[in-house]
Write a protein that holds these residues in place. Structure first.
Motif, PDB file in Angstrom:
ATOM      1  N   GLU A  37      25.179  59.238  68.879  1.00 58.40           N
ATOM      2  CA  GLU A  37      25.960  58.006  68.713  1.00 58.40           C
ATOM      3  C   GLU A  37      25.554  57.224  67.464  1.00 58.40           C
ATOM      4  O   GLU A  37      26.404  56.668  66.771  1.00 58.40           O
ATOM      5  N   THR A  38      24.269  57.199  67.164  1.00 57.81           N
ATOM      6  CA  THR A  38      23.803  56.470  65.988  1.00 57.81           C
ATOM      7  C   THR A  38      24.382  57.076  64.714  1.00 57.81           C
ATOM      8  O   THR A  38      24.900  56.360  63.850  1.00 57.81           O
ATOM      9  N   ARG A  39      24.299  58.383  64.588  1.00 57.41           N
ATOM     10  CA  ARG A  39      24.826  59.058  63.395  1.00 57.41           C
ATOM     11  C   ARG A  39      26.334  58.896  63.299  1.00 57.41           C
ATOM     12  O   ARG A  39      26.882  58.678  62.209  1.00 57.41           O
ATOM     13  N   LEU A  40      27.011  58.986  64.433  1.00 58.17           N
ATOM     14  CA  LEU A  40      28.464  58.813  64.440  1.00 58.17           C
ATOM     15  C   LEU A  40      28.835  57.407  63.980  1.00 58.17           C
ATOM     16  O   LEU A  40      29.719  57.231  63.138  1.00 58.17           O
ATOM     17  N   THR A  41      28.141  56.406  64.498  1.00 55.46           N
ATOM     18  CA  THR A  41      28.405  55.015  64.113  1.00 55.46           C
ATOM     19  C   THR A  41      28.170  54.809  62.621  1.00 55.46           C
ATOM     20  O   THR A  41      28.970  54.159  61.941  1.00 55.46           O
ATOM     21  N   GLU A  42      27.090  55.382  62.094  1.00 54.36           N
ATOM     22  CA  GLU A  42      26.803  55.270  60.668  1.00 54.36           C
ATOM     23  C   GLU A  42      27.892  55.936  59.834  1.00 54.36           C
ATOM     24  O   GLU A  42      28.308  55.405  58.805  1.00 54.36           O
ATOM     25  N   SER A  43      28.359  57.084  60.289  1.00 58.25           N
ATOM     26  CA  SER A  43      29.419  57.793  59.568  1.00 58.25           C
ATOM     27  C   SER A  43      30.722  56.998  59.575  1.00 58.25           C
ATOM     28  O   SER A  43      31.413  56.909  58.554  1.00 58.25           O
ATOM     29  N   VAL A  44      31.045  56.416  60.704  1.00 57.27           N
ATOM     30  CA  VAL A  44      32.268  55.608  60.820  1.00 57.27           C
ATOM     31  C   VAL A  44      32.181  54.392  59.901  1.00 57.27           C
ATOM     32  O   VAL A  44      33.132  54.060  59.190  1.00 57.27           O
ATOM     33  N   LYS A  45      31.038  53.721  59.894  1.00 63.45           N
ATOM     34  CA  LYS A  45      30.858  52.549  59.029  1.00 63.45           C
ATOM     35  C   LYS A  45      30.969  52.934  57.555  1.00 63.45           C
ATOM     36  O   LYS A  45      31.573  52.215  56.764  1.00 63.45           O
ATOM     37  N   ALA A  46      30.371  54.060  57.203  1.00 61.17           N
ATOM     38  CA  ALA A  46      30.441  54.517  55.811  1.00 61.17           C
ATOM     39  C   ALA A  46      31.880  54.832  55.419  1.00 61.17           C
ATOM     40  O   ALA A  46      32.334  54.467  54.327  1.00 61.17           O
ATOM     41  N   ALA A  47      32.615  55.506  56.294  1.00 58.78           N
ATOM     42  CA  ALA A  47      34.012  55.845  56.009  1.00 58.78           C
ATOM     43  C   ALA A  47      34.870  54.591  55.897  1.00 58.78           C
ATOM     44  O   ALA A  47      35.712  54.477  55.006  1.00 58.78           O
ATOM     45  N   ASP A  48      34.636  53.641  56.778  1.00 54.46           N
ATOM     46  CA  ASP A  48      35.383  52.387  56.741  1.00 54.46           C
ATOM     47  C   ASP A  48      35.098  51.637  55.440  1.00 54.46           C
ATOM     48  O   ASP A  48      36.014  51.145  54.782  1.00 54.46           O
TER      49      ASP A  48
END
Length: 70
Positions: A37-48
């Protein structure tokens, strides 16, 4: 001019995109993201953030073309 290769490299550099070599690797990476979940959240924030940083590029290009034509 728009350079998709450059944009993809920039997205990858900031964590907004992930590069894989084939579908098997894509599925493996997807499963890893869902499980972390942490990596997914970081990836989503970076993409956004990447998308927001490049927002308006199309509108800018249209205005530039119109200014040259009209």
């Amino acid at each position: 001019t728009f350079n998709f290769t450059e944009a993809a490299q920039q997205a990858e550099q900031v964590g907004a995109a992930l590069r894989v070599s084939d579908m098997t690797q894509a599925l493996t990476l997807s499963a890893e993201l869902v499980a972390n979940e942490t990596r997914l959240t970081e990836s989503v924030k970076a993409a956004d953030g990447f998308a927001k940083a490049h927002q308006g590029a199309t509108q800018h290009l249209v205005k530039l073309i119109k200014s040259k034509i009209l």
